[in-house]
Every structure is written in structure tokens, then in C-alpha cells.
Design a protein around this motif. Sequence first.
Motif, PDB file in Angstrom:
ATOM      1  N   PHE A  35       4.918  -0.610   0.918  1.00  0.00           N
ATOM      2  CA  PHE A  35       3.921  -0.076   0.000  1.00  0.00           C
ATOM      3  C   PHE A  35       3.015   0.929   0.719  1.00  0.00           C
ATOM      4  O   PHE A  35       2.779   2.040   0.225  1.00  0.00           O
ATOM      5  N   GLU A  36       2.490   0.511   1.856  1.00  0.00           N
ATOM      6  CA  GLU A  36       1.539   1.358   2.566  1.00  0.00           C
ATOM      7  C   GLU A  36       2.220   2.590   3.159  1.00  0.00           C
ATOM      8  O   GLU A  36       1.621   3.664   3.228  1.00  0.00           O
ATOM      9  N   ALA A  56       4.554  -2.048  -7.644  1.00  0.00           N
ATOM     10  CA  ALA A  56       5.570  -1.038  -7.331  1.00  0.00           C
ATOM     11  C   ALA A  56       5.902  -0.195  -8.565  1.00  0.00           C
ATOM     12  O   ALA A  56       6.038   1.027  -8.491  1.00  0.00           O
ATOM     13  N   TYR A  62       9.317   3.153  -3.763  1.00  0.00           N
ATOM     14  CA  TYR A  62       8.816   2.446  -4.944  1.00  0.00           C
ATOM     15  C   TYR A  62       9.959   1.973  -5.829  1.00  0.00           C
ATOM     16  O   TYR A  62       9.910   0.882  -6.412  1.00  0.00           O
ATOM     17  N   ARG A  73       3.534  -8.131  -7.225  1.00  0.00           N
ATOM     18  CA  ARG A  73       4.030  -7.124  -6.277  1.00  0.00           C
ATOM     19  C   ARG A  73       5.007  -6.172  -6.979  1.00  0.00           C
ATOM     20  O   ARG A  73       4.989  -4.962  -6.750  1.00  0.00           O
ATOM     21  N   ASP A  84       7.656  -5.818   2.980  1.00  0.00           N
ATOM     22  CA  ASP A  84       7.451  -5.129   1.700  1.00  0.00           C
ATOM     23  C   ASP A  84       6.038  -4.604   1.577  1.00  0.00           C
ATOM     24  O   ASP A  84       5.804  -3.521   1.014  1.00  0.00           O
ATOM     25  N   ASP A  85       5.051  -5.360   2.087  1.00  0.00           N
ATOM     26  CA  ASP A  85       3.675  -4.847   2.106  1.00  0.00           C
ATOM     27  C   ASP A  85       3.606  -3.559   2.920  1.00  0.00           C
ATOM     28  O   ASP A  85       2.934  -2.582   2.543  1.00  0.00           O
ATOM     29  N   ARG A 114       3.011   2.274  -9.197  1.00  0.00           N
ATOM     30  CA  ARG A 114       2.992   3.416  -8.285  1.00  0.00           C
ATOM     31  C   ARG A 114       4.132   4.395  -8.587  1.00  0.00           C
ATOM     32  O   ARG A 114       3.954   5.611  -8.523  1.00  0.00           O
TER      33      ARG A 114
END
Length: 765
Positions: free
Chosen positions: A57-58, A91, A76, A87, A53-54, A94
Motif C-alpha cells: 500500500f505504502e 485497495a 492496487y 484492507r 501487503d501494508d 485507491r
Amino acid sequence: MAIGWALAAAVCVAAGEERLSLAEGLARRGMHEQASAEYEAFLKESPAGDAADDARFELAACYERLGRDAEARAIYTDLAGRLKGERQTAARLRLGLSLLVLANAPGEARQWLEMAATGQADDATRQVALLNLGLCYGRLGQDKTAEALLARVAQGNGAVAAQAKAAQAERLLAQGKTKEAWAHYREALAATDQTARPAVAANAFSGAFKAQAWPEAAGFAKEAGEAALRAGGLALPAAYAALMAKRPDEARAWLAAAKKASPTPTAGRLALEGAVAEALGDRPGAVAAYERILAEFPKSAEAPAAAQAMLVARAKDNDPVAFLKAYARVAEYLPAEARAALAPLCLDAAIRAKDTAQARAAATWLMDNAPAGQAADAGYRLGWMERQTGQTAQAAETWLRVAEKWPAAPGAGRAAYAAATAFVEAKQPDRAARALDLALASGDADAAANALMLKARQALAENDAAGAAPALDEYLTRFPQGRSAAEAAYLRGLLFFNAQDFAAAERTLAKALAEAKEAGGPTPLDHARRTDAALRRAQSLHALGRGDEAAALLQPLVALKDAQSLAPAYLGWLAEFRIGRGEWAEAEAAARALLARDNLPAADRALGNLFIGRAAEAQGHRAAAEAAYANVLKAGETAPTAYDAEAGTRLGQLLAAAGANDRARDAFRIAIERAADTPEGRAARARAYAGLAAACDALGLREEALRANMSLIIFYEDKDLVPAAFRAAIANLRAQDRPDEAKTLEAEFAQRYPDAAKASARPKP
């Protein structure tokens, strides 16, 4: 040493971590296409878990940089629906930003920004969410809510606060508050980068035109430039300017033009209509305009002023019954000053109607008009009444008002301190600081002493050592025998210790440990703090080169029957202290005392073994040191500890020195895998990368050595390790016939470490 299956699993995890780290390094260098490819490959291999999941995001951030907004929003949306806690908040934020800024869809963005602003998040994330939520509400016409959010964000610092100040300034100008607006614009301009300054200055120019403030307009126009001033829709600003110039007929004409251009009413335009009607003597027209604001825009920034103006106009009709009904209907919109001004009529109505809410307003009016002593006493009592009914914030404001308005009255010091405690509880540090200053300035010694300690404790809770130190110093100077003198000395000693002023720390901690001379003096420290003070004083003595005194101070502590109750960290320091004095047997004894404790957690057991290894290594007992370090790594196989990285690095160094590079390689890899994200852990990981690179070079594993050296180059800034990694990586690339990559790395080496690069380029004598 049994590394076995744990190492195999560690290698798999490390490979994924290396790919993520490489992707992050590429993204930081602006190589978003390549970074997205690495993230996509990682997700294909490891689609589940927090790390995945990290990576998502990136990856979404990379997509946004590449203009792939729809794909980013899809990621997102998925994360916002699945994740929890901070977290999930990230999301949602963003996604909301993408919809608001990139898709220009405030209606869709609002729900995500609202969830981000109220969800679990750190302060920086929340401030960004609140700012953009305020802007979103503004676009949607919910002016009062937007203003409240912008005011909250503007209290901070940095770019986000600057954007909020600029948005606030626009709203202040719409209300005719030009002086405050100029201040907000200047603050926003000072904190805004050069690319965004023209737009901010253009808005300021528009405001200057509204108020016919020509000097300000000229200055802001110059700042904005011609392109930024190409805007229209100046009918309402012209109407406002005409009204402020006391030319209501022209203002009415400009209002007619504004209505023709945009028939849909706004709260700002209705407020201006009411003001123009009043200026023309049309009281019914003014009341009608203000009533429309309250009916159609009850949450707007104009509602409070409209409510007050409407009540003043109705009061002139001499109809108290209608006035009271109107007051009850709009009281929630009125600021404190308006309530005070209208208190006489409200008090009369409240007495007849037995209306508690109106009676409270009347009491406030009495505070504004009664003699000082009576008013201060009434305010203090009102504060306690409010606090007892759960209105803590209002109680704090009442107490603060007492302390500010009647500073010489009896009880002002008590009121100020009570206000400070309530503001601290409500997490309003600026207001708490104001109340504490009033308590310190009062003639009440108890209030001043309590205020100093509260000020110090609050500053320490916020990690503000610079704010806590003066308060503690003042307490120790003014109240050397006060009830909190021992605590103040202890806390001040810790600040000196943390600042590495060991001489001052030793002196101050000695005061904290001093026995009370008589009853009624300072309250002694509890056992835990007293032990902590003694040990830190010993550490200070040691740092000052007074090791014998430190040892003498420590001896009673370690000789006590309850010595085993000492914290593991203290026993570890005792072991290290003995090592520093060359007292190897004593160091080992301290470490073994730690290991002998019952039900010892794995981390503490690792600490004991680490220091046994250090003692053995210091004495040249390599085999014993290796065994101790191996025990640390074994204890951390299921749950790594904070000491694994150092133990693995030290073990690898011993093995490499003995020529066992294959075993050293395993130890260094474990150290890298288990290093914590702390300054110590990162330092150990850096040394482990360096050791791993050297071991792999010795074993002929060029690609693995290159990855280790590149990890040092990408992740670290170290004047010794990183230049060495550059040299080794460049040599490795040239040995593999990869000259272009070597040349690129040489350029980066020259940019980051020019002196080291020049030294490497000099021919050898």
C-alpha cells in the motif's frame, strides 16, 4: 532467564519492523524515492503476509507521488483481488481514485468505487469512497444516484464534506434552488483551503449569473479571480435566468442555442424545456418534456419534480383514469409534499380500486387535514402499522411528524420517544436528537424520563461524554426516584471518574450504591455494576487522599467468599493501591490471589507477576523482582501480553543498574518487540528504546545504539527522552566520523526542541 530461540526469532521480526518504520519515517518527510527503495527491499526479503501487503500500500502511494501511476495501479489491482475486509476496501478505493482522478476514466473507476463504498471500511474511508462515487456517477450522467451520495457525504464534517457541499450546490443551481445553493457554496468555501477556493467560487459566480443575483455574483467573482472564470457554455444558465425573469421567449431562444451547441439531451435541459413550455402555455409540450425525463433519466435529480409537474398538468385534462395510471407509474419519484397535495384525487381512485399503496397516501393526506387529536392518533397508529410491516424508517418519520405537528395532543410524547428509538436503531443521530427534544418538551413524564436516558446512552455509545453528562444531570434532578436513577448515577459517576473529578465521582457513585428506600423506587444496579461502582468509588477516595476510607470500602469486597470472582483488572488495582500505601505484603497478597485463580489466562498471569515484581522492587528485593519480571516475559513467549513491555523495560533497568548490560539489552529488545500499540505500550517502548541505546553504548555497539536513538527521534515526541536521544545520536555520529549526518540531525534537534538544543550548545562551566 531463558530467552533463547524466542529472542532469535524476535530479532528477525524486529529487523523487518525497523525497515518498515524507517521507510514510513522517510515517506513522512517527503523522501519518497528513498522510502520506496526501503519498501522494495522489505518486500524482496518478506514478500508474504499482512506486513508485506501494508508495505505494498505504502509503496504504491510513493509511486503515485513520483508520477509512476501505472505501477501504483498494478499494485492496487493485485491487492484489491487478494485482500479481504477493510484492507480490500482500501485497495479498491485507491484503485478507483487513481482511475478517476489520475487516468480520467470514470467508466473504469465506477466498479471499484462502488465496491469500496459498500465494502467493509471505517467511516472516514467510506465517506471518501461515497464522495468520489458520487462524482463518478455525475460524470457518467447518473444524476439522481450522484445527488443521493453527495447529500449523504455532505452531512459530515471536514474537507470531504466540503467537497460534497460544493458538488451539491452545483446541482441545486441546476434545479433553480439558488438560496440553498448559496448556503452550500458558502459552507464549502469556509471549509476549503486557499488553493481550491477559486474554482469553488467560480462555480458560485456561474450560479449567480444564472439567477441574475448580481450582488452574489460580484462577491463570488472577486473570490474566484479572473483565471477561474474563464469558462464557456452559458446558454442553459442564460435560459434559466431569462425564465426566472419572466421572459419565456428569450428563454426559448437560449434553449435553441443550447441544443445547437450540444444536441444530446440532459435531464436538466429537459426540465428547463418543460418549464419554458408551461410558461408559454404549451401544456402538451411541457408534458412531453417531463415524460422524457422519466423515461430517459428515471434516476436523475430532476425526476421527482418532473413527475409532480407532469401529474399536475395531466390533472388539468380532467381524465381521472389517465391520472391514476400516471400516478401509479411515477409515485416512487414523488416527494411527501406532492403526495399530500394530490391525496384527494388519489384517495378517490384508491377507494374504487382497493389499492393499498394509494390508500396509504390517502391516510397521509388525512393526517394533513384532520383535526389535531384525530390526526395525531392516526399518525401514531400509522407509525406502528409501518413498523410492524418492516418499514421502520418510515414509521420513525411518521411518529416525528405527529410530535412536531401536534405537540399538545395526547400521545405526542409517546410518539416522539418511539421516533427517537427508531432513529437510534437506524443510526440517524440528528433525527433522533430532534425526536428526543420533542419528548423532553412534552407533558408526558414517562416519555421525558425515558428520553433522557436514551439520549445519555446514545451519547455514551458514541463516546460523547459532553452530550451524555447534561442528560444524566437533568434526569437526576427531575427524576431522583425514577426507575433508572441508580443507573443514571452510576453512569454520571463514571463520567466524573473518567474526567478525574474524583470528588464528584465519589459523591455520585455513593448515590448509585444507596439502598432503595421504598418499593417502586429506582431499580438497583446488578451485581457487576454494583461491584464496579464500589471499586471506582474506592479509587476516587484513594485519589482524594482518603486511603483509609477506600480501604474500608474495599474490605467487604475482598473479604467475601466470591472475592476470586473479581475482575483481574480490579485485583491488579488492589495490588497497586496497596503498593501506593506502602503495604507491601497486602500488595503481594492481592497479586498472588490473582495468580491462584483456576484457568487464569496468560495475560492475567502476567499481570499478577508484574505486580509481585513491583512490590519486590519497591522493597529493594532485586532478585525477586527480576524473577517476577522474567516470569512475565516467559508467559508471553508464545502470545505476548499487554504487560510484557513494562516488565521487559523494568527488568532491563534493573539489569543495567547492576552492570549486566548484555542481559539488559536482551530485555529491552523484548520490551520493544512486544509493546502494544496503546498509550501505555508506546510509552514503555520509548523507555525501552532509551534503555537499549544506553546498554548498547555501554557495550560499544554504536550502530545498534544509533538505530535505537533514531527510533526515539522518528517515532516519539517526549521532552526528556527525545532530546537525550538527539544528543546521544549526534555524539555517536561524530564518534563514527559522520559529520554531515550529525549536522542534519542537529538542525532537526534545534527545530523540534529549541530550548533543549540551546542548553546542549552552551559551554560547560
